[in-house]
Scaffold this active site. Structure first.
Site, PDB file in Angstrom:
ATOM      1  N   ASP A 182       0.843  -1.194   0.000  1.00  0.00           N
ATOM      2  CA  ASP A 182       0.000   0.000   0.000  1.00  0.00           C
ATOM      3  C   ASP A 182       0.880   1.247   0.000  1.00  0.00           C
ATOM      4  OD1 ASP A 182      -1.711   2.094   0.338  1.00  0.00           O
ATOM      5  OD2 ASP A 182      -2.816   1.231   2.011  1.00  0.00           O
ATOM      6  N   HIS A 187       0.126   8.343   3.141  1.00  0.00           N
ATOM      7  CA  HIS A 187       0.835   7.839   4.315  1.00  0.00           C
ATOM      8  C   HIS A 187       2.300   8.273   4.369  1.00  0.00           C
ATOM      9  CE1 HIS A 187      -2.765   5.533   4.801  1.00  0.00           C
ATOM     10  NE2 HIS A 187      -2.582   4.920   3.642  1.00  0.00           N
TER      11      HIS A 187
HETATM   12  C1  LIG Z   1      -2.345  -2.679  -1.035  1.00  0.00           C
HETATM   13  C2  LIG Z   1      -3.285  -1.467  -1.422  1.00  0.00           C
HETATM   14  C3  LIG Z   1      -4.155  -1.080  -0.272  1.00  0.00           C
HETATM   15  C4  LIG Z   1      -5.161  -0.021  -0.662  1.00  0.00           C
HETATM   16  C5  LIG Z   1      -5.839   0.520   0.572  1.00  0.00           C
HETATM   17  C6  LIG Z   1      -5.953   2.003   0.389  1.00  0.00           C
HETATM   18  C7  LIG Z   1      -6.552   2.646   1.577  1.00  0.00           C
HETATM   19  C8  LIG Z   1      -5.549   3.124   2.596  1.00  0.00           C
HETATM   20  O1  LIG Z   1      -4.296   3.513   2.051  1.00  0.00           O
HETATM   21  C9  LIG Z   1      -6.218   4.301   3.265  1.00  0.00           C
HETATM   22  C10 LIG Z   1      -6.050   4.299   4.717  1.00  0.00           C
HETATM   23  O2  LIG Z   1      -5.486   3.448   5.345  1.00  0.00           O
HETATM   24  S1  LIG Z   1      -6.792   5.635   5.540  1.00  0.00           S
HETATM   25  C11 LIG Z   1      -6.370   5.399   7.252  1.00  0.00           C
HETATM   26  C12 LIG Z   1      -7.386   4.652   8.041  1.00  0.00           C
HETATM   27  N1  LIG Z   1      -8.690   5.256   8.040  1.00  0.00           N
HETATM   28  C13 LIG Z   1      -8.968   6.348   8.768  1.00  0.00           C
HETATM   29  O3  LIG Z   1      -8.122   6.912   9.426  1.00  0.00           O
HETATM   30  C14 LIG Z   1     -10.412   6.852   8.713  1.00  0.00           C
HETATM   31  C15 LIG Z   1     -10.881   7.342  10.046  1.00  0.00           C
HETATM   32  N2  LIG Z   1     -12.332   7.523  10.043  1.00  0.00           N
HETATM   33  C16 LIG Z   1     -12.946   8.611   9.559  1.00  0.00           C
HETATM   34  O4  LIG Z   1     -12.285   9.529   9.059  1.00  0.00           O
HETATM   35  C17 LIG Z   1     -14.454   8.687   9.649  1.00  0.00           C
HETATM   36  O5  LIG Z   1     -14.902   7.867  10.689  1.00  0.00           O
HETATM   37  C18 LIG Z   1     -15.179   8.258   8.334  1.00  0.00           C
HETATM   38  C19 LIG Z   1     -14.788   9.226   7.223  1.00  0.00           C
HETATM   39  C20 LIG Z   1     -14.795   6.829   7.943  1.00  0.00           C
HETATM   40  C21 LIG Z   1     -16.693   8.295   8.561  1.00  0.00           C
HETATM   41  O6  LIG Z   1     -17.026   9.530   9.079  1.00  0.00           O
HETATM   42  P1  LIG Z   1     -18.468  10.175   8.848  1.00  0.00           P
HETATM   43  O7  LIG Z   1     -18.790  10.203   7.406  1.00  0.00           O
HETATM   44  O8  LIG Z   1     -18.443  11.463   9.592  1.00  0.00           O
HETATM   45  O9  LIG Z   1     -19.452   9.124   9.480  1.00  0.00           O
HETATM   46  P2  LIG Z   1     -20.324   9.266  10.798  1.00  0.00           P
HETATM   47  O10 LIG Z   1     -21.074  10.569  10.769  1.00  0.00           O
HETATM   48  O11 LIG Z   1     -19.421   8.975  11.970  1.00  0.00           O
HETATM   49  O12 LIG Z   1     -21.362   8.071  10.646  1.00  0.00           O
HETATM   50  C22 LIG Z   1     -22.519   8.176   9.806  1.00  0.00           C
HETATM   51  C23 LIG Z   1     -22.868   6.822   9.239  1.00  0.00           C
HETATM   52  O13 LIG Z   1     -21.896   6.469   8.258  1.00  0.00           O
HETATM   53  C24 LIG Z   1     -21.628   5.067   8.357  1.00  0.00           C
HETATM   54  N3  LIG Z   1     -20.261   4.876   8.872  1.00  0.00           N
HETATM   55  C25 LIG Z   1     -19.548   5.735   9.622  1.00  0.00           C
HETATM   56  N4  LIG Z   1     -18.324   5.261   9.850  1.00  0.00           N
HETATM   57  C26 LIG Z   1     -18.270   4.066   9.259  1.00  0.00           C
HETATM   58  C27 LIG Z   1     -17.267   3.108   9.166  1.00  0.00           C
HETATM   59  N5  LIG Z   1     -16.047   3.276   9.711  1.00  0.00           N
HETATM   60  N6  LIG Z   1     -17.524   1.974   8.474  1.00  0.00           N
HETATM   61  C28 LIG Z   1     -18.745   1.794   7.924  1.00  0.00           C
HETATM   62  N7  LIG Z   1     -19.739   2.681   7.980  1.00  0.00           N
HETATM   63  C29 LIG Z   1     -19.498   3.809   8.648  1.00  0.00           C
HETATM   64  C30 LIG Z   1     -22.603   4.502   9.312  1.00  0.00           C
HETATM   65  O14 LIG Z   1     -23.804   4.174   8.617  1.00  0.00           O
HETATM   66  C31 LIG Z   1     -22.823   5.664  10.232  1.00  0.00           C
HETATM   67  O15 LIG Z   1     -23.988   5.530  10.952  1.00  0.00           O
HETATM   68  P3  LIG Z   1     -23.958   4.647  12.342  1.00  0.00           P
HETATM   69  O16 LIG Z   1     -22.803   5.161  13.157  1.00  0.00           O
HETATM   70  O17 LIG Z   1     -25.282   4.903  12.917  1.00  0.00           O
HETATM   71  O18 LIG Z   1     -23.745   3.217  11.954  1.00  0.00           O
END
Ligand SMILES: CCCCCCC[C@@H](O)CC(=O)SCCNC(=O)CCNC(=O)[C@H](O)C(C)(C)COP(=O)(O)OP(=O)(O)OC[C@H]1O[C@@H](n2cnc3c(N)ncnc32)[C@H](O)[C@@H]1OP(=O)(O)O
Length: 274
Positions: A182, A187
């Protein structure tokens, strides 16, 4: 061209073959915190394989970016891994990734896509691990809905954790972890991180996940059958984390916090052990 749920569901990743070499297994283990306390995983010609290494096996790469999502907005939102059989060294593996659900929050409000792959042994087709990944595409939306999203992970128990473990993420963690495949510049490149809305390059979600998996499997004996969590806040390389654990029979629930910023980075964590 507008990004639609239909186009995402129709996208087929290539079938990807991979074998785990001893070097791959050791590199993965080192990148998620294994060290001198875990010699079977990091030394010798035939290291043990950290089971969560499945997260980086036969990976389709940047699936959401490939279907046209806005690069800067994509973050990993959830990961679920179900183990059917052991991973072994030098065994040809094969998998193809497909989208299973699109959850749209509306135009400009973001959307979630879940995509999954079953990693199989090429020789006999036996299913070894199912990996399901949900990405949040924060700068897209208005795609419409499709498929069936995974059932939401249950909230954590309300009682105080049974155990809290300290995890120190090394400063160089993301630079090492990228060698598992990745190489997302989010990152490593400060400018890319800023364009995505972060103060500095953030840690790969699966690197935090791997650190948590190591700590849990060291603290609780048993074969890992399932591990899942939501990524709810970013982690920066170098941060000190705390892992809260609740144990009920063969189930361990967990969350990973960043105490200095009072945020929870991994929430609703679930581990099932045999
Ligand atoms: C080898 C190649 C590999 C390729 C891979 C490439 C990818 C990587 O490189 C990328 C990464 O590693 S990124 C690093 C890791 N991720 C993060 O740091 C994200 C952190 N989280 C966020 O920013 C927000 O929670 C966020 C944005 C995730 C959500 O925030 P909001 O939109 O504000 O959501 P929120 O208002 O809290 O919730 C509303 C409803 O949205 C859904 N939901 C929320 N979080 C979720 C989640 N994490 N997973 C699934 N569904 C989610 C839910 O429906 C939620 O409603 P409820 O809480 O009632 O279930």
């Amino acid at each position: 061209m507008a990004l639609t749920a239909q186009a995402i569901m129709a996208h087929e990743g290539e079938e990807i073959r991979q074998e785990i070499t001893p070097r791959d297994a050791i590199l993965y283990a080192l990148s998620v915190g294994y060290g001198t306390d875990d010699l079977p995983f990091v030394a010798g010609p035939t290291p043990r394989i950290a089971p969560d290494m499945a997260n980086v096996l036969c990976h389709p790469g940047f699936f959401m970016q490939a279907v046209g999502a806005t690069w800067a907005g994509v973050v990993h939102a959830e990961q679920r891994v179900t183990f059917h059989d052991h991973l072994t060294l030098n065994t040809p593996l094969i998998a193809r990734t497909r989208a299973t659900a699109v959850v749209d929050k509306g135009e400009g409000r973001g959307m979630f896509t879940t995509f999954a792959r079953e990693i199989r042994r090429e020789s006999d087709g036996a299913a070894l691990v199912t990996v399901s990944q949900t990405d949040a595409c924060r700068f897209d939306g208005g795609t419409g809905q499709a498929g069936t999203p995974p059932e939401a992970l249950a909230p954590l128990p309300e009682r105080a954790p049974d155990q809290t473990l300290a995890i120190q993420i090394p400063e160089r963690a993301a630079l090492l972890y990228q060698l598992n495949g990745d190489t997302n510049p989010l990152h490593s490149d400060p400018e890319v991180a800023r364009a995505s809305g972060f103060d500095a390059p953030i840690l790969h979600g699966l690197c935090s996940f791997g650190h948590a998996a190591r700590a849990i499997t060291r603290a609780h004996a048993g074969r890992l059958r399932e591990i899942a969590a939501r990524f709810t806040a970013v982690v920066y390389p170098g941060e000190a984390l705390e892992l809260d654990l609740w144990r009920d029979a063969q189930e361990v629930r967990f969350r990973l916090r960043v105490p200095a910023r009072s945020v929870t980075a991994l929430d609703r964590g679930l581990v099932r052990l045999d």
